[in-house]
Design a protein around this motif. Structure first.
Motif, PDB file in Angstrom:
ATOM      1  N   PRO A  75       0.831  -1.220   0.000  1.00 19.43           N
ATOM      2  CA  PRO A  75       0.000   0.000   0.000  1.00 19.43           C
ATOM      3  C   PRO A  75       0.858   1.259   0.000  1.00 19.43           C
ATOM      4  CG  PRO A  75       0.067  -0.937   2.196  1.00 19.43           C
ATOM      5  CD  PRO A  75       0.800  -1.912   1.310  1.00 19.43           C
ATOM      6  N   ALA A  76       1.526   1.500  -1.103  1.00 16.33           N
ATOM      7  CA  ALA A  76       2.473   2.608  -1.174  1.00 16.33           C
ATOM      8  C   ALA A  76       2.432   3.257  -2.547  1.00 16.33           C
ATOM      9  CB  ALA A  76       3.891   2.113  -0.879  1.00 16.33           C
ATOM     10  N   VAL A  77       2.836   4.525  -2.588  1.00 21.00           N
ATOM     11  CA  VAL A  77       2.979   5.261  -3.842  1.00 21.00           C
ATOM     12  C   VAL A  77       4.418   5.111  -4.326  1.00 21.00           C
ATOM     13  CG1 VAL A  77       2.931   7.562  -4.907  1.00 21.00           C
ATOM     14  CG2 VAL A  77       1.175   6.905  -3.241  1.00 21.00           C
ATOM     15  N   HIS A  78       4.585   4.965  -5.637  1.00 19.57           N
ATOM     16  CA  HIS A  78       5.915   4.818  -6.223  1.00 19.57           C
ATOM     17  C   HIS A  78       6.173   5.936  -7.228  1.00 19.57           C
ATOM     18  CE1 HIS A  78       6.772   0.607  -4.844  1.00 19.57           C
ATOM     19  NE2 HIS A  78       5.454   0.626  -4.712  1.00 19.57           N
ATOM     20  N   LEU A  79       7.394   6.420  -7.220  1.00 21.74           N
ATOM     21  CA  LEU A  79       7.896   7.336  -8.238  1.00 21.74           C
ATOM     22  C   LEU A  79       8.881   6.539  -9.078  1.00 21.74           C
ATOM     23  CD1 LEU A  79       8.510  10.151  -9.470  1.00 21.74           C
ATOM     24  CD2 LEU A  79      10.068  10.532  -7.547  1.00 21.74           C
ATOM     25  N   THR A  93       2.936   6.368  -9.554  1.00 20.30           N
ATOM     26  CA  THR A  93       1.934   5.314  -9.486  1.00 20.30           C
ATOM     27  C   THR A  93       1.316   5.321  -8.102  1.00 20.30           C
ATOM     28  OG1 THR A  93       3.151   3.930 -11.057  1.00 20.30           O
ATOM     29  CG2 THR A  93       1.498   2.833  -9.705  1.00 20.30           C
ATOM     30  N   GLY A  94       0.001   5.518  -8.041  1.00 19.49           N
ATOM     31  CA  GLY A  94      -0.691   5.504  -6.763  1.00 19.49           C
ATOM     32  C   GLY A  94      -0.806   4.104  -6.211  1.00 19.49           C
ATOM     33  N   VAL A  95      -1.410   3.984  -5.038  1.00 21.74           N
ATOM     34  CA  VAL A  95      -1.623   2.662  -4.447  1.00 21.74           C
ATOM     35  C   VAL A  95      -2.432   1.810  -5.423  1.00 21.74           C
ATOM     36  CG1 VAL A  95      -2.752   1.408  -2.576  1.00 21.74           C
ATOM     37  CG2 VAL A  95      -1.483   3.503  -2.078  1.00 21.74           C
ATOM     38  N   VAL A  96      -1.908   0.627  -5.706  1.00 21.92           N
ATOM     39  CA  VAL A  96      -2.557  -0.275  -6.657  1.00 21.92           C
ATOM     40  C   VAL A  96      -3.341  -1.313  -5.862  1.00 21.92           C
ATOM     41  CG1 VAL A  96      -2.205  -1.936  -8.520  1.00 21.92           C
ATOM     42  CG2 VAL A  96      -0.744   0.097  -8.359  1.00 21.92           C
ATOM     43  N   VAL A 135      -1.564   5.566 -13.003  1.00 24.72           N
ATOM     44  CA  VAL A 135      -0.169   5.880 -13.314  1.00 24.72           C
ATOM     45  C   VAL A 135      -0.180   7.183 -14.098  1.00 24.72           C
ATOM     46  CG1 VAL A 135       1.947   5.132 -14.440  1.00 24.72           C
ATOM     47  CG2 VAL A 135       0.426   3.424 -13.420  1.00 24.72           C
ATOM     48  N   LEU A 136       0.456   8.212 -13.549  1.00 28.38           N
ATOM     49  CA  LEU A 136       0.415   9.542 -14.144  1.00 28.38           C
ATOM     50  C   LEU A 136       1.827  10.068 -14.382  1.00 28.38           C
ATOM     51  CD1 LEU A 136      -2.372  10.980 -11.838  1.00 28.38           C
ATOM     52  CD2 LEU A 136      -2.630  10.364 -14.243  1.00 28.38           C
ATOM     53  N   PRO A 137       1.994  10.934 -15.389  1.00 25.60           N
ATOM     54  CA  PRO A 137       3.314  11.522 -15.624  1.00 25.60           C
ATOM     55  C   PRO A 137       3.792  12.306 -14.407  1.00 25.60           C
ATOM     56  CG  PRO A 137       1.849  11.919 -17.489  1.00 25.60           C
ATOM     57  CD  PRO A 137       0.994  11.369 -16.388  1.00 25.60           C
ATOM     58  N   LEU A 138       5.073  12.191 -14.120  1.00 28.98           N
ATOM     59  CA  LEU A 138       5.657  12.902 -12.983  1.00 28.98           C
ATOM     60  C   LEU A 138       5.373  14.394 -13.057  1.00 28.98           C
ATOM     61  CD1 LEU A 138       7.569  13.178 -10.531  1.00 28.98           C
ATOM     62  CD2 LEU A 138       9.490  13.148 -12.150  1.00 28.98           C
ATOM     63  N   ALA A 139       5.488  14.972 -14.245  1.00 22.93           N
ATOM     64  CA  ALA A 139       5.298  16.413 -14.401  1.00 22.93           C
ATOM     65  C   ALA A 139       3.884  16.859 -14.036  1.00 22.93           C
ATOM     66  CB  ALA A 139       5.618  16.824 -15.839  1.00 22.93           C
TER      67      ALA A 139
END
Length: 301
Positions: A75-79, A93-96, A135-139
């Protein structure tokens, strides 16, 4: 500083590999290790309040069939900073909440930053619930860090990549005020992850003296998913790891230990989330392990 301290510091600065049999969250870990390498680096002291670790995936399947790698995410967000035949760039990427699948083909790599559960929300103030299963662009999420992507991907080593990321995160991390609510979330999540006797939310609220409504609000604000889901995810992670390690003799007892009503309840949830029945998953893992001649090492995301 002694020579032993120097050696310890040098070791901490290098990517480390963990054997597949302890790779919690990685599905069919021995088989995956034949198709890619997976290493990780510890977070530095300036950012470890928010960042758990850094992970690095590389694969070279040129001339070989593509492989679908599957993970049951924490349960974690990843960059992530990625380079592959399908996409290149920086992503958040938000919690999947479902099984995560990624096709590996050709040659590629990913350098990932795993935030602590609740860490991304505490560090950025972003509504992590809105990132769930996206999953969204970092920018788009962190425009001030958009320039990191090219610099990280151009770096020669993973240690340099970590230094680039931490140089950007360290200032805001040091300046962030102490957040008692976030510290509470970290304590609760750590207990959920480490204590297999915790199988119900009421056990959690009793242990920590936090009313259920307060706990739900805290998890919604910081983690992006509810405490019941987080608790069930950790017990399912435990179950998948134990089955991959050969714990199949008494599935009914295992189900009860993990907090399920009975074996049928566990089997249904396991099959729904992972896509195969528990014993079938265990047999596949056993077959891969018996056919491995040492194999490659790996680590969990």
């Amino acid at each position: 500083m002694t020579q032993a301290d120097d050696r310890s510091k040098a070791a901490a600065a290098q990517p480390i590999r963990v054997p597949p049999e302890v790779a919690k969250g990685v599905l069919n870990p021995v088989e995956q290790a034949r198709h890619r390498t997976l290493s990780r680096l510890p977070a530095g002291p300036d950012v470890e309040r928010f960042v758990d670790w850094y992970w690095i995936v590389r694969w070279d399947l040129r001339g070989r069939p593509a492989y679908v790698a599957e993970v049951l995410p924490f349960p974690a967000v990843h960059l992530t900073f990625e380079r592959s035949h399908t996409r290149t760039g920086g992503f958040v990427t938000g919690v999947v909440t479902r099984k995560f699948s990624r096709e590996l083909a050709g040659e590629g790599e990913t350098f990932g930053v795993k935030f602590r559960p609740g860490g991304f929300g505490a560090f950025t103030g972003v509504d992590v619930g809105a990132l769930r299963d996206r999953v969204l662009p970092l920018a788009e999420i962190l425009p001030e860090a958009a320039d990191l992507t090219d610099r990280v991907l151009a770096a020669d080593t993973d240690v340099q990549r970590r230094e680039l990321v931490e140089a950007r995160l360290a200032g805001p991390a040091r300046a962030a005020a102490d957040d008692e609510a976030y510290r509470s979330v970290l304590s609760v999540v750590a207990a959920m992850a480490d204590d297999r006797d915790l199988t119900r939310v009421d056990q959690v609220t009793e242990r920590f003296g936090i009313p259920i409504r307060t706990l739900q609000r805290l998890f919604r604000r910081y983690v992006g998913v509810g405490p019941k889901w987080v608790l069930r995810r950790y017990r399912l992670l435990d179950g998948a790891q134990l089955l991959a390690a050969g714990r199949t003799a008494d599935l009914a007892t295992l189900a009860l230990e993990l907090g399920y009503f009975d074996q049928a309840h566990f089997s249904r949830e396991f099959a729904r989330e992972i896509g195969t029945a528990p014993l079938e998953y265990a047999r596949t893992a056993e077959s891969a392990a018996s056919g491995s001649a040492g194999g490659s090492a790996s680590s969990a995301l």
